[in-house]
Design an enzyme around this catalytic site. Sequence first.
Site, PDB file in Angstrom:
ATOM      1  N   SER A   9      42.781  43.613  43.117  1.00 48.93           N
ATOM      2  CA  SER A   9      41.670  43.285  42.218  1.00 48.93           C
ATOM      3  C   SER A   9      40.508  42.777  43.054  1.00 48.93           C
ATOM      4  O   SER A   9      40.598  41.721  43.698  1.00 48.93           O
ATOM      5  CB  SER A   9      42.099  42.197  41.233  1.00 48.93           C
ATOM      6  N   HIS A  34      41.407  47.992  41.664  1.00 50.23           N
ATOM      7  CA  HIS A  34      41.341  47.376  40.329  1.00 50.23           C
ATOM      8  C   HIS A  34      39.989  46.687  40.173  1.00 50.23           C
ATOM      9  O   HIS A  34      39.625  45.809  40.957  1.00 50.23           O
ATOM     10  CB  HIS A  34      42.496  46.389  40.158  1.00 50.23           C
ATOM     11  N   ASP A  36      37.546  44.619  37.766  1.00 54.74           N
ATOM     12  CA  ASP A  36      37.532  43.728  36.594  1.00 54.74           C
ATOM     13  C   ASP A  36      36.126  43.537  36.057  1.00 54.74           C
ATOM     14  O   ASP A  36      35.269  42.966  36.732  1.00 54.74           O
ATOM     15  CB  ASP A  36      38.126  42.368  36.974  1.00 54.74           C
ATOM     16  N   MET A  38      33.817  41.789  33.280  1.00 60.00           N
ATOM     17  CA  MET A  38      33.787  40.658  32.328  1.00 60.00           C
ATOM     18  C   MET A  38      32.369  40.447  31.831  1.00 60.00           C
ATOM     19  O   MET A  38      31.409  40.578  32.596  1.00 60.00           O
ATOM     20  CB  MET A  38      34.288  39.397  33.009  1.00 60.00           C
ATOM     21  N   HIS A  68      39.153  47.805  34.454  1.00 55.40           N
ATOM     22  CA  HIS A  68      39.738  46.935  33.430  1.00 55.40           C
ATOM     23  C   HIS A  68      38.585  46.286  32.684  1.00 55.40           C
ATOM     24  O   HIS A  68      37.961  45.354  33.198  1.00 55.40           O
ATOM     25  CB  HIS A  68      40.648  45.908  34.125  1.00 55.40           C
ATOM     26  N   MET A  70      36.961  43.941  30.175  1.00 52.53           N
ATOM     27  CA  MET A  70      37.111  42.734  29.354  1.00 52.53           C
ATOM     28  C   MET A  70      35.749  42.505  28.714  1.00 52.53           C
ATOM     29  O   MET A  70      35.029  41.550  29.047  1.00 52.53           O
ATOM     30  CB  MET A  70      37.550  41.556  30.233  1.00 52.53           C
ATOM     31  N   MET A 139      48.892  41.834  30.677  1.00 52.75           N
ATOM     32  CA  MET A 139      48.328  40.663  31.338  1.00 52.75           C
ATOM     33  C   MET A 139      49.423  39.602  31.496  1.00 52.75           C
ATOM     34  O   MET A 139      50.096  39.241  30.528  1.00 52.75           O
ATOM     35  CB  MET A 139      47.182  40.068  30.521  1.00 52.75           C
ATOM     36  N   ASP A 177      49.124  42.530  35.530  1.00 55.74           N
ATOM     37  CA  ASP A 177      47.901  41.950  36.105  1.00 55.74           C
ATOM     38  C   ASP A 177      47.879  40.440  35.889  1.00 55.74           C
ATOM     39  O   ASP A 177      47.834  39.969  34.752  1.00 55.74           O
ATOM     40  CB  ASP A 177      46.702  42.614  35.399  1.00 55.74           C
TER      41      ASP A 177
HETATM   42  C1  DX5 Z   1      41.973  38.436  35.209  1.00 54.38           C
HETATM   43  C2  DX5 Z   1      41.857  39.768  35.933  1.00 54.38           C
HETATM   44  C3  DX5 Z   1      42.844  39.966  37.053  1.00 54.38           C
HETATM   45  C4  DX5 Z   1      42.767  38.936  38.113  1.00 54.38           C
HETATM   46  C5  DX5 Z   1      43.930  39.072  39.039  1.00 54.38           C
HETATM   47  O1  DX5 Z   1      41.178  38.469  34.069  1.00 54.38           O
HETATM   48  O2  DX5 Z   1      42.071  40.825  35.028  1.00 54.38           O
HETATM   49  O3  DX5 Z   1      42.729  41.262  37.591  1.00 54.38           O
HETATM   50  O4  DX5 Z   1      41.584  38.971  38.816  1.00 54.38           O
HETATM   51  O5  DX5 Z   1      43.788  38.107  40.032  1.00 54.38           O
HETATM   52  P1  DX5 Z   1      45.015  37.295  40.622  1.00 54.38           P
HETATM   53  O6  DX5 Z   1      45.909  38.304  41.264  1.00 54.38           O
HETATM   54  O7  DX5 Z   1      44.352  36.378  41.562  1.00 54.38           O
HETATM   55  O8  DX5 Z   1      45.700  36.606  39.465  1.00 54.38           O
HETATM   56 ZN    ZN Z   2      42.300  42.938  35.738  1.00 54.71          ZN
END
Ligand code: DX5
Ligand code: ZN
Length: 226
Positions: A9, A34, A36, A38, A68, A70, A139, A177
Amino acid sequence: MASPWIAPSILSADFARLGAEVDAVLAAGADLVHFDVMDNHYVPNLTIGPLVCEALRKHGVKAPIDVHLMVKPVDRIVPDFARAGATYISFHPEASEHVDRTIALIREQGCRPGLVFNPATPLEWLDYTLDKLDLVLLMSVNPGFGGQQFIPGVLPKIAAVRERVRALGREIRVEVDGGIKSENIAAVARAGADTFVAGSAIFGAKDYAATIRALREGIATGNAGR
Ligand code: DX5
Ligand code: ZN
């Protein structure tokens, strides 16, 4: 079961050197990136969007990019990510008014759809969707931040998804994840995951290759115990 994939990630990467960081984890043996996304609305944090995805493609990243989302709403941003070079696009069902429509949109845009389950989201969302998905993302933390503690209650949920995928008989990735590290990845693999996101465990380490190797060893131990 499909061969295991490690998905670093980039949330925990050094954003000032993102292209080099992604090159480094791929050279160290990662399988997909990956990504992310947000929005400070669906989750209480703000990260990166399609421009950054496109910049990674222009930089020369050839590996699959596992977006991913969010974000809420979902549909508006899907075509932008498809154009930006996303491979998988996953979203949270709570964030879409019309889950079936969003899955179809991702497919129409030429990407592989995934559905994401928060720790408290029930698997019933799979009842009428699983046959249209290429990925189920479970998750193991609440979404919004890297570096959180793995929630062990997700393990039986992974096993339940693996069983549903097996019964359907189609290749669908089962991805986990949040909070994954070399100490707990064997349990995640044993439960039935084949795709493993790790942010802080990889980018927080000095030696990416040694860390990814340790994660793979954990996966092999877990698979042997299946
Ligand atoms: C959380 C993200 C994850 C996160 C994983 O909302 O979707 O991908 O960054 O990070 P670690 O491996 O540090 O938990
Ligand atoms: Zn993620």
